[in-house]
Design an enzyme around this catalytic site. Structure first.
Site, short mmCIF file in Angstrom:
data_model
loop_
_atom_site.label_atom_id
_atom_site.label_comp_id
_atom_site.label_asym_id
_atom_site.label_seq_id
_atom_site.Cartn_x
_atom_site.Cartn_y
_atom_site.Cartn_z
N GLU A 131 2.21 -5.43 10.51
CA GLU A 131 1.80 -4.03 10.61
C GLU A 131 2.79 -3.33 11.55
O GLU A 131 2.93 -3.72 12.70
CB GLU A 131 0.38 -3.94 11.17
CG GLU A 131 -0.67 -4.67 10.35
CD GLU A 131 -1.13 -3.89 9.13
OE1 GLU A 131 -0.80 -2.69 9.03
OE2 GLU A 131 -1.82 -4.48 8.28
N HIS B 269 3.42 -3.82 6.26
CA HIS B 269 2.34 -2.83 6.11
C HIS B 269 2.41 -1.79 7.23
O HIS B 269 3.35 -1.79 8.03
CB HIS B 269 0.99 -3.54 6.15
CG HIS B 269 0.63 -4.26 4.89
ND1 HIS B 269 -0.41 -3.88 4.08
CD2 HIS B 269 1.19 -5.34 4.29
CE1 HIS B 269 -0.49 -4.69 3.04
NE2 HIS B 269 0.47 -5.60 3.15
N GLU C 295 1.62 3.40 3.03
CA GLU C 295 2.15 2.75 4.23
C GLU C 295 3.66 2.67 4.06
O GLU C 295 4.19 1.71 3.50
CB GLU C 295 1.49 1.39 4.43
CG GLU C 295 -0.02 1.53 4.66
CD GLU C 295 -0.78 0.22 4.67
OE1 GLU C 295 -0.13 -0.84 4.73
OE2 GLU C 295 -2.03 0.26 4.63
N HIS D 54 0.87 -1.16 0.00
CA HIS D 54 0.00 0.00 0.00
C HIS D 54 0.92 1.22 0.00
O HIS D 54 1.70 1.41 0.93
CB HIS D 54 -0.92 0.00 1.22
CG HIS D 54 -1.96 -1.09 1.17
ND1 HIS D 54 -2.38 -1.78 2.28
CD2 HIS D 54 -2.66 -1.60 0.12
CE1 HIS D 54 -3.30 -2.66 1.93
NE2 HIS D 54 -3.48 -2.58 0.61
#
Length: 476
Positions: free
Chosen positions: A342, A248, A117, A114
């Site tokens: 993440e 991410h 990100e 993404h």
């Protein structure tokens, strides 16, 4: 040459030099500021690591800088181009770059899927420089990793999205601008939905691995797949990756398969057959990140539901269902086990925080890399010592098989325990062996398979010997 659409290192660097930036001259592309406008260039630098955001020209420059410093153990290649034509660059670190060494496992890190990100993109640039530095210093852990592992690092799978996100004025970036690729496609919802297939196969019977086998042409013809998605699919199919992580941002957790729920509900623990090793792999990352593993850490946002988080890890489906994700695609289309990490509550945090993110994640990145040397590894050969490619290695009690690579080498990640492994291949008699698996290093188990034709000849010879013996005994 690794990866579809890959270019030779010398050709790539020759092209870069022709553009005038290989040794630090300015480079420019439409819509991007000149690399010479350094934006407080080298804002924070430590041991060659520049703790700042790297626009596309600067990313290329950073990777080439690592290669120039560590030419003996590194190589730059591309797996393809983004929709807007930017190269999907990879830097490889290995004691024999560009070559798959039989028995040596292949690892990959992917960042910036993404585009907004951004922390993962920068951490992977920093990681490449760190591995180069520490190798030259003789750091035993890093030297052993590079000598025993082929490491592939792709800092940005979505360079178009990053440029869009980074072009926003000010430090406060929009939560969604740049998330998708230049076509507006969310790359982490764009992979073939193999979860749906394997869930049907669980009920009705069918393959439990390599669900896209021999389907490259169909992938190329699929107009719904983004060019970035197609490039990564070919990369996964062309290299026998064993372990991977997809970086991410937007939360702090290590997420493991399955990402898509079986029932279709929004939140449901969806275990894969390898749930035990996936939990262990996720903890290997989270446990070295103090913020991620803190049991008292408040949610990133007031109304966030992190009730599925345990020790900084979560099952993907238990958190929220993601169809068409890259993590599950790796597991179901190849031998590669992948988790999604993440890294930050903010997707595009202020530049001055990047050094702290590096310090929080450096040991986790190395710890996770080391996990590739767990479980069982070995070779599958015939009785003449020839490698058997695409042999199936199954583990009793785990409904997910792996296959051998072209040199007959295989790797099977497992938690410690006692197992029964079976190797089989068309035209050969299957063999089962027992193995005790420690935490690390991987236990070595080789298989020598006898072909059906060899067995028939052997049985024929045994029959002739029996007939000869009977003839001599009975005097006829």
């Amino acid at each position: 040459m690794a990866g579809r659409g890959g270019s030779a290192l010398l050709a790539l660097c020759g092209a870069l030099a022709a553009c005038g930036w290989l040794l630090g001259a300015e480079a420019q592309e439409p819509g991007a500021p000149a690399a010479g406008m350094r934006r407080r260039r080298r804002l924070q630098q430590e041991d060659g690591i520049s703790f700042e955001y790297h626009r596309y020209p600067e990313l290329r420059e950073a990777l080439v800088s690592v290669w120039l410093q560590c030419t003996a153990i590194s190589r730059i290649y591309t797996v393809g181009r983004s929709f807007e034509g930017r190269e999907l660059l990879v830097i490889e670190l290995s004691d024999n770059p560009g070559v798959h060494e039989p028995g040596e496992p292949e690892f990959k890190y992917i960042g910036n899927m993404h585009g907004n990100e951004a922390v993962g993109r920068e951490l992977l640039i920093f990681l490449a420089q760190y591995l180069c530095n520490e190798y030259q210093k003789g750091n035993e852990t890093i030297v052993n990793l590079i000598h025993s592992t082929r490491i592939h690092i792709m800092p940005s799978l979505n360079p178009d999205g990053f440029e869009k996100a980074a072009s926003q004025p000010g430090e406060l970036k929009d939560w969604f601008v740049g998330r998708s690729n230049a076509q507006g496609i969310d790359l982490n919802r764009n992979f073939p939905d193999l979860d749906r297939i394997v869930y049907v196969n669980e009920k009705e019977g069918g393959p439990n691995n390599h669900l896209l086998k021999n389907m490259k042409k169909i992938v190329d013809q699929n107009t719904k797949l983004a060019p970035e998605t197609k490039a990564v699919i070919h990369w996964i199919m062309d290299i026998p990756f064993v372990l991977s992580a997809n970086l991410h941002g937007g939360d702090l957790v290590a997420n493991y398969p399955y990402d898509e729920t079986r029932s279709g509900s929004a939140h449901e623990y969806s275990s894969s057959p390898d749930d035990a090793i996936f939990q262990s792999l996720a903890r290997a990352y989270s446990s070295f990140n103090p913020a991620m593993s803190d049991p008292n850490r408040p949610p990133c946002r007031k109304n966030d539901d992190d009730s599925s988080f345990v020790d900084g890890t979560t099952n993907g489906g238990a958190w929220y269902s993601v169809p068409g994700g890259m993590q599950d695609f790796n597991y179901l289309s190849s031998n590669c086990f992948e988790i999604t990490v993440e890294l930050s509550c903010e997707k595009f945090p202020p530049e001055e925080t990047l050094k702290t993110y590096w310090e929080d994640n450096k040991n986790s990145l190395i710890s996770y890399l080391e996990q590739i040397h767990r479980g069982v590894k070995g070779f599958v050969r015939d009785l003449q010592g020839n490698p058997i490619a695409n042999a199936t290695i199954s583990v009793e009690g785990i409904d997910h098989d792996v296959t051998s690579a072209k040199d007959g080498d295989y790797w099977r990640l497992l938690i410690p325990g006692n197992y029964k492994l079976t190797a089989s291949a068309p035209g050969y008699l299957a063999i089962t062996k027992k193995v005790a698996v420690p935490y690390s290093p991987a236990a070595g188990v080789d298989f020598e398979l006898e072909s059906f034709s060899e067995r028939k000849e052997e049985e024929k010879e045994e029959l002739m010997e029996w007939w000869k013996m009977m003839s001599e005994t009975l005097n006829f």
